[in-house]
Design an enzyme around this catalytic site. Structure first.
Site, PDB file in Angstrom:
ATOM      1  N   HIS A   1      -5.921  97.382  56.607  1.00  2.48           N
ATOM      2  CA  HIS A   1      -5.432  98.574  57.309  1.00  2.48           C
ATOM      3  C   HIS A   1      -5.091  99.656  56.276  1.00  2.48           C
ATOM      4  O   HIS A   1      -4.577  99.328  55.206  1.00  2.48           O
ATOM      5  CB  HIS A   1      -4.200  98.233  58.147  1.00  2.48           C
ATOM      6  CG  HIS A   1      -3.865  99.320  59.122  1.00  2.48           C
ATOM      7  ND1 HIS A   1      -3.165 100.449  58.779  1.00  2.48           N
ATOM      8  CD2 HIS A   1      -4.191  99.462  60.431  1.00  2.48           C
ATOM      9  CE1 HIS A   1      -3.052 101.241  59.844  1.00  2.48           C
ATOM     10  NE2 HIS A   1      -3.664 100.660  60.855  1.00  2.48           N
TER      11      HIS A   1
ATOM     12  N   LYS B   1       0.702 106.569  33.603  1.00  5.64           N
ATOM     13  CA  LYS B   1       1.539 107.712  33.215  1.00  5.64           C
ATOM     14  C   LYS B   1       0.787 109.025  33.392  1.00  5.64           C
ATOM     15  O   LYS B   1       1.381 110.069  33.642  1.00  5.64           O
ATOM     16  CB  LYS B   1       2.063 107.543  31.783  1.00  5.64           C
ATOM     17  CG  LYS B   1       1.040 107.633  30.690  1.00  5.64           C
ATOM     18  CD  LYS B   1       1.682 107.445  29.302  1.00  5.64           C
ATOM     19  CE  LYS B   1       0.604 107.391  28.224  1.00  5.64           C
ATOM     20  NZ  LYS B   1       1.125 107.023  26.909  1.00  5.64           N
TER      21      LYS B   1
ATOM     22  N   GLY C   1      -9.132 108.363  67.456  1.00  7.80           N
ATOM     23  CA  GLY C   1      -9.810 109.380  68.256  1.00  7.80           C
ATOM     24  C   GLY C   1     -11.157 108.942  68.805  1.00  7.80           C
ATOM     25  O   GLY C   1     -11.978 109.781  69.189  1.00  7.80           O
TER      26      GLY C   1
END
Lengths: 404, 404
Positions: A258, A92, A331
């Site tokens: 992943h 919360k 990249g």
């Protein structure tokens, strides 16, 4: 022995950081404190959180202080799983204004109940028989919708170039054209053929999908069909799903995590969970043998310090668990290998998609260029010099440049 | 019939929003397009995403345009579960700079594969025999560490005041002092005793915890022990865990979704997932019968429009599924009931913790004050007037005020 405590650091803002820490310490544990009778206080004391400290960073225009606060929680407040941990320290609270979960220091008593990586860096290296260089992984150019034969061709081309691992696309769920168990069997066969030619094993990581309560069964079917590794989207399924996979003694292959969906949590300065905790410490805790995360290179990239902190958590002695392989991704081209080696060292997986498939000579040449670059870097050789002996590397450097 | 598509809206920024939408449409599906030969394009066309449009909102100082973009994805790209959906439309994309997942429009072909709420608003009302007013729920003052007898006392006090539902604290995982099945049995007994006295049933929602691959079993054990409802921390466990609970025909009680951890996703303007999708559409899709979310009142609160959009998704005809009960939570006291009624209407659950336990007359009086306030509002009566007939309401209004 005094009970051990879980120490949690938050980045937040308040008129008085120490008071905010105290309010969290009570609010996230026993609910109220000062209005309790003394007998009740004595009874609940063992469950009470404690404000450990506050570290102001700056004063904001509205007069509030921005800074980190640390709150400690008794281990007894939690069951030993991530849903309990995250609900208990940030459930919360995550909805209570500007607050970001920065780090969680876990006592041994808590950590030892988690599986951690079953193989870890050493176990994955054993499987491949490679101990003296970074590993190399390639990604399919794409998976979705491709005819099975195209995927087989892609798999063979990558494997022939000398990669150590090949992984599915993480979005590969609907796989009717190359069904899970069938492609595992087919790629196992191709991997065996390639190994006969090259003398090098290659581990294929199929994307483990399906209903969360059936994942362990699906994983075992995959292993039976010959899967030597598994790819798993941990955040979309929840940490506990990986925990149960890693804790299952019948799941006898490394699991690769992943980072899909991670960007929904970490990039905001004010909210969410730091990437080093999200993809670093917590993924290692629940048993990822390899962890993909955004590399600090390229246009849109992880902050360098954050990427290093993340990789640090994967191998740090802070957790008495096997180490997870850092896999800085996106990249990556051969010219970046010296930078990768400088930043992440020997124990990493160099992971490329476009940097392999985009090679003018094709995926096999693309992989060969990386193999040459990794060999050069480990031997302390300049890439330019190594390229004299490797036509694929020369071509790669001409296309993508040498360095960033 | 043409294949239906999933239409996803993102809030992002770029030099050219339309181009960004086109890049996403390709990048999140077949990976590349313009460089593919025509035959390959024809083959992959059915899997290709499509840029549907861009809606610029403002030009930023860096010259980029901030706005929403919409991309459509073929349904065939996904398996029919939330991990596939979120990985496929936002997995790696979430890590690609400033981008927030705003909404997902799901075609019937996809929605119909999901369970949706098993009971929904009507089914929960049936169970309680209450059709003509908002429901009332109370929360334990705290659970963690309390002796079992204290919890029993709290449960009875709340139930005696006339609440319809009582829920555990969401942080209640380590429950050795009042174990899951034992407290279900004990509270079932107390609920029966209370019903004999008051003529009113009360549904207790214990916090469903445990390993994710054992949740369905634990839920069935709970039901066998007499649990009439279940509380579940969906986000810490993952949406698919609720999907499998809701889809299980042997789980024959309503499931209440707690929003714990939601604040790690929704509050940032630039990143994450909008709260209306996160806690609204997706929770209904996977089968939450009741959905707690931060109310738009109090100091730290949900934006009013967002709260209304969220509640709208829970009941909208857009999804051909049963409706989920909206439960706007936090900061609720009896004086707020007219505002709640105005904002969320008849089909809501009024949910209070401090607003019940903090009543000067105790939890029973606290609940009675809410009962009186709800009755008044449904009858079109002013609270002040109703308080003439209800001492508890009078006391509550004196303490917390009438209105915000």
């Amino acid at each position: 022995m005094a009970e051990q405590r879980i120490e949690v650091t938050y980045l937040t803002q308040a008129k008085d950081l120490q008071k905010k820490a105290e309010a969290i310490a009570v609010g996230m544990t026993v609910g109220s404190w000062t209005d309790l009778p003394a007998a009740k206080q004595a009874e609940l004391q063992p469950y009470l959180g404690e404000a450990v400290g506050a570290n102001p960073l700056e004063t904001l225009e509205n007069g509030e202080i921005r800074g980190t606060i640390t709150v400690s929680y008794p281990v007894r407040n939690f069951t030993k799983d991530v849903p309990s941990l995250l609900t208990g320290v940030f459930g919360k609270l995550s909805m209570d204004g500007k607050i970001k979960l920065v780090d969680i220091k876990l006592p041994e008593q808590f950590v030892s109940a988690f599986p951690g990586p079953k193989f870890g860096i050493e176990g994955v290296r054993e499987r491949l028989g490679v101990h003296d260089r970074p590993l190399l992984m390639s990604i399919f150019k794409s998976c979705l919708g491709l005819p099975f034969d195209d995927l087989k061709t892609q798999f063979r081309a990558q494997a022939m170039g000398g990669v150590d691992l090949v992984k599915d696309d993480e979005i590969f769920f609907a796989d009717e054209r190359a069904p899970f168990l069938e492609r595992i069997k087919a790629f196992r066969q191709i991997a065996a053929e390639v190994e006969q030619q090259t003398g090098k094993p290659v581990l294929y990581a199929p994307n483990l999908t399906g209903p969360v309560d059936r994942l362990n069964d699906r994983a075992k079917q995959a292993i039976e069909a010959g899967a030597p590794c598994l790819l798993f989207n941990v955040l979309p399924y929840g940490y506990d799903a990986l925990h149960r996979l890693a804790a299952d003694p019948d799941i006898t292959v490394p699991i690769m995590a992943h980072p899909a969906l991670a960007g929904a949590y970490y990039p905001s300065a004010d909210y969410g969970i730091t990437v080093s905790l999200l993809l670093g410490k917590l993924l290692r805790l629940v048993g990822a043998d390899l962890v993909l995360f955004p590399s600090p290179y390229g246009n849109v990239a992880l902050d360098k310090d954050e990427a290093l902190a993340l990789a640090g958590h994967l191998v740090s002695p802070e957790l008495a668990l096997k180490k997870s392989f850092p896999v800085p991704s996106a990249g990556i081209h051969p010219g970046l290998v010296p930078q990768l080696f400088k930043d992440f060292g020997m124990d990493q997986v160099v992971n490329a998609g476009g940097g392999i498939h985009g090679h003018p000579g094709g995926a096999t040449a693309g992989a060969q260029a990386f193999v040459a670059a990794i060999r050069a870097v480990v031997n302390g050789q300049e890439l330019q010099e190594a390229a004299e002996q490797s036509e694929p590397l020369k071509t790669a450097l001409a296309k993508w440049g040498n360095g960033r």
